[in-house]
Write a protein that holds these residues in place. Structure first.
Motif, PDB file in Angstrom:
ATOM      1  N   LEU A 171     -45.388 -19.814  37.242  1.00 40.08           N
ATOM      2  CA  LEU A 171     -46.600 -20.726  36.470  1.00 40.08           C
ATOM      3  C   LEU A 171     -46.477 -20.999  35.185  1.00 40.08           C
ATOM      4  CD1 LEU A 171     -49.160 -18.174  38.236  1.00 40.08           C
ATOM      5  CD2 LEU A 171     -48.302 -20.508  39.050  1.00 40.08           C
ATOM      6  N   LEU A 172     -45.271 -20.314  34.367  1.00 36.12           N
ATOM      7  CA  LEU A 172     -45.142 -20.555  32.834  1.00 36.12           C
ATOM      8  C   LEU A 172     -43.723 -21.398  32.619  1.00 36.12           C
ATOM      9  CD1 LEU A 172     -46.276 -17.019  31.422  1.00 36.12           C
ATOM     10  CD2 LEU A 172     -47.516 -19.221  31.552  1.00 36.12           C
ATOM     11  N   ASP A 173     -43.852 -22.480  31.770  1.00 37.00           N
ATOM     12  CA  ASP A 173     -42.731 -22.907  31.360  1.00 37.00           C
ATOM     13  C   ASP A 173     -41.922 -22.636  30.237  1.00 37.00           C
ATOM     14  OD1 ASP A 173     -44.191 -24.294  29.613  1.00 37.00           O
ATOM     15  OD2 ASP A 173     -44.378 -26.083  30.853  1.00 37.00           O
ATOM     16  N   GLU A 174     -41.231 -23.111  29.608  1.00 39.90           N
ATOM     17  CA  GLU A 174     -40.387 -22.578  28.231  1.00 39.90           C
ATOM     18  C   GLU A 174     -41.326 -22.883  27.116  1.00 39.90           C
ATOM     19  OE1 GLU A 174     -36.873 -24.448  27.598  1.00 39.90           O
ATOM     20  OE2 GLU A 174     -35.743 -23.286  29.416  1.00 39.90           O
ATOM     21  N   ASN A 175     -42.202 -24.214  27.196  1.00 42.62           N
ATOM     22  CA  ASN A 175     -43.069 -24.170  26.089  1.00 42.62           C
ATOM     23  C   ASN A 175     -44.287 -23.364  26.007  1.00 42.62           C
ATOM     24  OD1 ASN A 175     -41.708 -26.841  25.326  1.00 42.62           O
ATOM     25  ND2 ASN A 175     -42.777 -27.878  26.907  1.00 42.62           N
ATOM     26  N   ASP A 176     -44.693 -22.613  27.281  1.00 46.30           N
ATOM     27  CA  ASP A 176     -45.635 -21.703  27.180  1.00 46.30           C
ATOM     28  C   ASP A 176     -45.189 -20.509  26.487  1.00 46.30           C
ATOM     29  OD1 ASP A 176     -47.541 -23.322  28.506  1.00 46.30           O
ATOM     30  OD2 ASP A 176     -46.792 -22.956  30.428  1.00 46.30           O
ATOM     31  N   LEU A 177     -43.863 -20.293  26.447  1.00 43.69           N
ATOM     32  CA  LEU A 177     -43.502 -18.872  25.854  1.00 43.69           C
ATOM     33  C   LEU A 177     -43.023 -19.000  24.514  1.00 43.69           C
ATOM     34  CD1 LEU A 177     -40.967 -18.117  28.961  1.00 43.69           C
ATOM     35  CD2 LEU A 177     -43.293 -17.285  28.392  1.00 43.69           C
ATOM     36  N   LYS A 178     -43.014 -20.195  23.809  1.00 48.84           N
ATOM     37  CA  LYS A 178     -42.841 -20.365  22.514  1.00 48.84           C
ATOM     38  C   LYS A 178     -43.924 -19.760  21.744  1.00 48.84           C
ATOM     39  CE  LYS A 178     -40.123 -24.425  22.776  1.00 48.84           C
ATOM     40  NZ  LYS A 178     -39.872 -25.899  22.514  1.00 48.84           N
TER      41      LYS A 178
END
Length: 264
Positions: A171-178
């Motif tokens: 449900l999360l991509d790399e941009n969400d983890l930044k």
């Protein structure tokens, strides 16, 4: 008591029907027996005679009687309580007929409505009344026309191993983890909101206008009395160092734009 005293609404339902006759105190057993025998001439399927005080204790099943004749045998001394009427409507079939007489003028019409009867007619001149049971069973339910079916449901037969679950990591991509830049999270120093105030001096207004982070400007203040470094006891009312701790003479102190422009 003559059979002609039975209301016409009930006479039409006597043939092949199950009839309940309720009698009360003051009525002689001979009159009660004579009344039930006259009812049999209408080809009733079954006639049951019950005393008012024994009806609730008898525990009849739901939806048994087509017609209930109550207190029609002289001297008409019985009173129909709400509890009694509720029991009568329970043991009657749908669209059944209930006719009787009340001891005296009372709230019989209101009590009949509250108990669940419909099509009620009352004659105040002789305290007689007739009513019908609804065309549906007591306690029945029906889906409303505007009711919408469930969009989805899970079968009770499914077990955990048969239910496909979504991987929460998908449900999360790399941009969400930044981690966001602290400069983009700045708020107004006066209101504490992302929107700049009217007389913004912290640089947030310029930042929002240019869509780029703007660092607040700082100014170096110079003492006019030469005693500011000693502390608040030696500072004037408009001293820019007011409220700050003492510092060494000649030490460079950096003040923000907000400190240099205090609200007076």
């Amino acid at each position: 008591m003559s059979i002609t005293a039975i209301p016409s609404q009930a006479v039409n339902r006597l043939k092949n029907g199950t009839i309940l006759v309720l009698w009360g105190s003051g009525s002689s057993p001979d009159d009660v027996q004579r009344f039930s025998q006259e009812l049999s001439s209408y080809q009733c399927n079954r006639v049951i005679v019950e005393h008012f005080e024994r009806l609730i204790l008898s525990g009849h099943s739901n939806s048994v009687f087509d017609v209930v004749l109550s207190n029609l045998i002289e001297p008409h001394m019985a009173t129909h309580s709400f509890e009694l009427l509720s029991e009568i409507v329970r043991i009657m079939k749908t669209s059944g007929v209930f006719c009787g007489k009340e001891k005296s003028d009372s709230r019989i019409s209101s009590n009949l409505k509250l108990a669940g009867f419909c099509n009620i007619t009352a004659e105040p001149s002789d305290n007689s009344f007739c009513a019908e049971t609804p065309s549906f069973e007591v306690g029945s339910s029906s889906r409303l026309s505007f009711a919408k079916p469930a969009v989805w449901s899970l079968s009770d037969a499914l077990v955990d191993d048969q239910v496909e679950l979504i991987n929460e990591d998908d449900l999360l991509d790399e941009n969400d983890l930044k981690k966001p830049d602290a400069e983009t999270l700045r708020v107004c120093g006066t209101t504490g909101k992302r929107k700049a105030c009217k007389d913004c001096s912290c640089g947030l207004a310029e930042e929002l206008a240019s869509d780029e982070p703007v660092k607040p400007t700082t100014k170096s203040a110079t003492s006019s009395c030469g005693s500011c470094y000693l502390g608040d006891a030696f500072r004037c009312a408009s001293c820019p160092y007011l409220g700050m701790p003492a510092f060494k003479p000649g030490e460079k102190i950096q003040l923000s734009e907000r400190q240099l422009n205090p609200d007076l």
